[in-house]
Enzyme design. Structure first.
Site, mmCIF file in Angstrom:
data_model
loop_
_atom_site.group_PDB
_atom_site.id
_atom_site.type_symbol
_atom_site.label_atom_id
_atom_site.label_comp_id
_atom_site.label_asym_id
_atom_site.label_seq_id
_atom_site.Cartn_x
_atom_site.Cartn_y
_atom_site.Cartn_z
ATOM 1 N N GLY A 36 0.797 -1.111 0.020
ATOM 2 C CA GLY A 36 -0.081 -0.493 -0.038
ATOM 3 C C GLY A 36 0.227 1.480 -0.012
ATOM 4 O O GLY A 36 -0.100 2.648 -0.185
ATOM 5 N N ASP A 53 -2.022 7.209 3.468
ATOM 6 C CA ASP A 53 -1.296 7.843 1.708
ATOM 7 C C ASP A 53 -0.550 7.747 1.058
ATOM 8 O O ASP A 53 -0.216 8.132 0.492
ATOM 9 C CB ASP A 53 -1.213 9.348 2.945
ATOM 10 C CG ASP A 53 -0.253 9.196 3.759
ATOM 11 O OD1 ASP A 53 0.810 7.685 4.264
ATOM 12 O OD2 ASP A 53 -0.147 9.754 5.377
ATOM 13 N N ARG A 90 15.020 -0.617 0.091
ATOM 14 C CA ARG A 90 15.076 -2.180 1.510
ATOM 15 C C ARG A 90 15.420 -3.248 0.412
ATOM 16 O O ARG A 90 15.287 -3.535 -0.821
ATOM 17 C CB ARG A 90 14.477 -2.815 1.493
ATOM 18 C CG ARG A 90 13.581 -3.938 2.617
ATOM 19 C CD ARG A 90 12.226 -3.427 4.047
ATOM 20 N NE ARG A 90 11.383 -4.306 3.451
ATOM 21 C CZ ARG A 90 10.678 -3.668 3.836
ATOM 22 N NH1 ARG A 90 9.843 -3.205 5.269
ATOM 23 N NH2 ARG A 90 9.371 -4.469 3.181
ATOM 24 N N ASP A 137 1.357 -11.160 7.608
ATOM 25 C CA ASP A 137 2.539 -10.829 6.591
ATOM 26 C C ASP A 137 3.278 -10.154 6.523
ATOM 27 O O ASP A 137 3.977 -9.420 5.668
ATOM 28 C CB ASP A 137 1.079 -9.852 5.739
ATOM 29 C CG ASP A 137 1.067 -8.786 6.899
ATOM 30 O OD1 ASP A 137 0.130 -9.789 8.003
ATOM 31 O OD2 ASP A 137 0.779 -7.504 6.895
ATOM 32 N N ASN A 138 3.823 -10.177 7.621
ATOM 33 C CA ASN A 138 5.187 -9.961 7.950
ATOM 34 C C ASN A 138 6.026 -10.658 8.546
ATOM 35 O O ASN A 138 7.254 -10.851 9.625
ATOM 36 C CB ASN A 138 4.810 -8.810 9.012
ATOM 37 C CG ASN A 138 4.373 -7.310 9.349
ATOM 38 O OD1 ASN A 138 4.679 -6.924 7.893
ATOM 39 N ND2 ASN A 138 3.712 -6.861 10.247
HETATM 40 P P1 AMP Z 1 2.685 -2.508 8.460
HETATM 41 O O1 AMP Z 1 2.118 -2.830 9.280
HETATM 42 O O2 AMP Z 1 3.486 -1.935 8.330
HETATM 43 O O3 AMP Z 1 3.101 -3.940 7.857
HETATM 44 O O4 AMP Z 1 1.670 -2.737 7.212
HETATM 45 C C1 AMP Z 1 -0.237 -3.841 6.437
HETATM 46 C C2 AMP Z 1 -0.604 -3.396 5.103
HETATM 47 O O5 AMP Z 1 -0.358 -1.657 6.026
HETATM 48 C C3 AMP Z 1 0.652 -3.371 4.350
HETATM 49 O O6 AMP Z 1 -0.328 -3.732 3.059
HETATM 50 C C4 AMP Z 1 1.085 -2.691 4.428
HETATM 51 O O7 AMP Z 1 1.425 -1.815 2.808
HETATM 52 C C5 AMP Z 1 -0.196 -0.848 4.793
HETATM 53 N N1 AMP Z 1 0.168 0.501 4.999
HETATM 54 C C6 AMP Z 1 0.927 0.915 6.133
HETATM 55 N N2 AMP Z 1 0.468 2.481 6.220
HETATM 56 C C7 AMP Z 1 0.192 2.709 4.795
HETATM 57 C C8 AMP Z 1 0.125 3.942 4.381
HETATM 58 N N3 AMP Z 1 0.822 4.852 5.371
HETATM 59 N N4 AMP Z 1 -0.328 4.094 3.414
HETATM 60 C C9 AMP Z 1 -1.126 3.238 3.008
HETATM 61 N N5 AMP Z 1 -0.505 1.849 2.619
HETATM 62 C C10 AMP Z 1 -0.121 1.569 4.329
HETATM 63 MG MG MG Z 2 4.047 -5.610 6.661
#
Ligand code: AMP
Ligand code: MG
Length: 502
Positions: free
Chosen positions: A101, A134, A185, A264-265
């Site tokens: 995202g 965003d 990364r 997903d992580n």
């Molecule tokens: P994360 O918690 O970073 O592993 O992200 C979980 C999900 O939320 C993933 O699909 C990310 O791409 C999405 N995500 C996290 N932050 C944002 C952001 N600021 N804008 C869009 N998608 C986000």
């Molecule tokens: Mg993630």
């Protein structure tokens, strides 16, 4: 030799050697996409040794065009940047579409030793997977991922790595306005359990994905048959269970709290990924939780092996149709593999604890480890400091351990430990040196990292650069670094929280 080169026109940039096997072979799991233009990209940090290992020219990376690529503003010529699709269980609930995202896979590079790695941008703008987000990231959290992932690498823990952080010059709305940033990364791949969860529900793409992952991460399995008792998908499951059991044991030995172990992580490669709300323990406490959104403590320090096993069960489910066409048979063989997780984890943890305590593995007295953990928890002793203090004790300096646990409480345990060392015929001073080679002196301490990131957000990178230098040399004692071994003041630890996706 791969290089980032400026074209004569000054607009086109190539990253020589960039390939796109994932986008080409698994296009059903990708959406071709382009990063947002950064208003005023400025390189904050670049990882020169990593760039060299990727055969990238650092001067090229530092050039206007190089920074353009690292900010997501310009795609290198010939690159096929994509947002990757994935699903995932977040805090136990299933989200059918997550995906990149705010990230893009730029492509793949070959390292100087011939390994294929992903080059990926985080914070590069909205994509079709952004939902309400965003698409951006901000300086503090991107530098946090840079520093912690490089510290993990220096500690010898499998991890994604950080190539650069670029400030974009864009104000991004968080609790207030914060400076935007993009992290570049590098990872063995960005295949996650969540990628398989997504593919399994699409059907046809599952087998090509599994074969791609096997070829990339477990190539020794490619020759195995697709069906039958010893099929490659079953062995693939086993290989991922082993890689992740080993990884989570390393976290537990180092006092690392990932903070958001959603599926997903959780990588297929066995690398640590996504350093959002992570933290290192100061005082040893199995129930330690730092993340502001983990009120229930699902991802507490001591729960990590259990949660990992749960994530691996979700992974196993995605492979069932490949493992055996008869569902009951698939479940029974996959469950048997999953059941090996505890033993694998325990054996990695026990071997690691033996090394931390200067003992040969296997440790004869299993209670020795458990009783130490109980003492440390009772006295809130600093996890990292304890093992260095024990080595000092062997050298005849009892002051450090006395500062952590009152002598009358730890004396009986110390006697048992000395007894075990003597029984194994280990020389005290040599043992102390061996312990110091596996027990880090410097970790990214929460209070120091927090202060460094605040300064960096306000434009002063010096504390960040200094902390980075220290934590990427975790075992080398230097007098001028003595401040970096100090535990956080209690006033800090009482209120410290980490934040996800910020
Ligand atoms: P994360 O918690 O970073 O592993 O992200 C979980 C999900 O939320 C993933 O699909 C990310 O791409 C999405 N995500 C996290 N932050 C944002 C952001 N600021 N804008 C869009 N998608 C986000
Ligand atoms: Mg993630």
């Amino acid at each position: 030799m791969a290089a980032i080169q400026d074209s004569t026109a000054g607009t086109a940039t190539t990253v020589a050697g960039l390939e796109s096997t994932f986008a080409d072979e698994l296009s059903a799991l990708t959406v071709p996409w382009q990063g947002a233009a950064a208003p005023d990209p400025q390189l904050l940090v670049v990882n020169e040794p990593l760039a060299a290992s990727l055969q990238l020219d650092v001067e090229g990376l530092r050039s206007v065009d190089g920074v353009g690529v690292l900010s997501g503003s310009t795609a290198p010529v010939g690159a096929k940047p994509v947002a990757m699709a994935y699903a995932g269980h977040q805090f136990g609930g299933y989200a059918p579409i997550l995906g990149d995202g705010r990230a893009l896979l730029l492509g793949e590079l070959l390292t100087s030793d011939g390994r294929r790695v992903d080059l990926h941008l985080k914070g590069s703008g909205r994509t079709p997977f952004s939902r309400g987000g965003d698409g951006y990231a901000v300086v503090g959290p991107m530098l946090r991922e840079y520093l912690v992932s490089e510290a993990m690498y220096a500690l010898g823990i499998p991890t994604t790595r950080a190539l650069s952080v670029v400030a974009t010059g864009r104000d991004v709305r968080r609790s207030g306005a914060e400076p935007g940033a993009v992290l570049a990364r590098v990872a063995s791949s960005h295949l996650r359990v969540g990628t398989f969860e997504f593919a399994a529900r699409q059907g046809e793409i599952l087998q090509p994905l599994a074969d791609y992952a096997i070829a990339r991460h477990y190539p020794e399995l490619t020759e195995l048959p697709a069906t039958g008792a010893n099929n490659r998908y079953l062995r693939f499951l086993e290989a991922v269970v082993e890689a992740q059991a080993s990884l989570v044991a390393r976290w537990m030995l180092t006092g690392f709290v990932h903070g958001v172990m959603n599926t997903d992580n959780t990588t297929i490669s066995g690398e640590t990924i996504d350093y959002g709300p992570c933290a290192f323990l100061d005082a040893f406490d199995p129930s330690a939780v730092f993340s502001s959104i983990d009120g229930g403590g699902r991802y507490a320090f001591g729960n990590q092996p259990t949660v990992l096993k749960w994530n691996l069960a979700r992974f196993a489910e995605t492979l069932l149709t490949l493992i055996d066409s008869t569902p009951d048979d698939a479940i029974s063989v996959a469950s048997a593999i999953l059941d090996t997780f505890d033993e694998r984890y325990e054996s990695h943890y026990a071997a690691g604890m033996a090394a931390k305590l200067g003992l040969v593995h296997p440790i004869v007295d299993r209670g020795l480890v458990d009783d130490l953990l109980t003492l440390l928890a009772q006295h809130g002793a600093d996890w990292t400091g304890t093992f260095r203090a024990l080595a000092d004790e062997l050298r005849g300096n009892s002051e450090p351990i006395d500062d952590l646990v009152p002598r009358e409480h730890i004396e009986p345990w110390l006697q048992r430990w000395h007894g075990a060392l003597t029984e194994q015929g280990r020389d005290a001073v040599e043992t102390a040196s061996a312990m110091d080679r596996v027990n880090p002196l410097y970790i990214p301490r929460n209070h120091q990292l927090d202060a460094a990131l605040r300064a960096a957000t306000d434009g002063d990178l010096v504390p960040f650069e200094k902390l980075l230098e220290v934590v990427t040399h975790p075992f080398d004692r230097r007098e001028e670094w003595s401040d970096y071994t100090e535990a956080a003041p209690e006033s800090f630890s009482e209120t410290f929280q980490t934040f996800c996706g910020t």
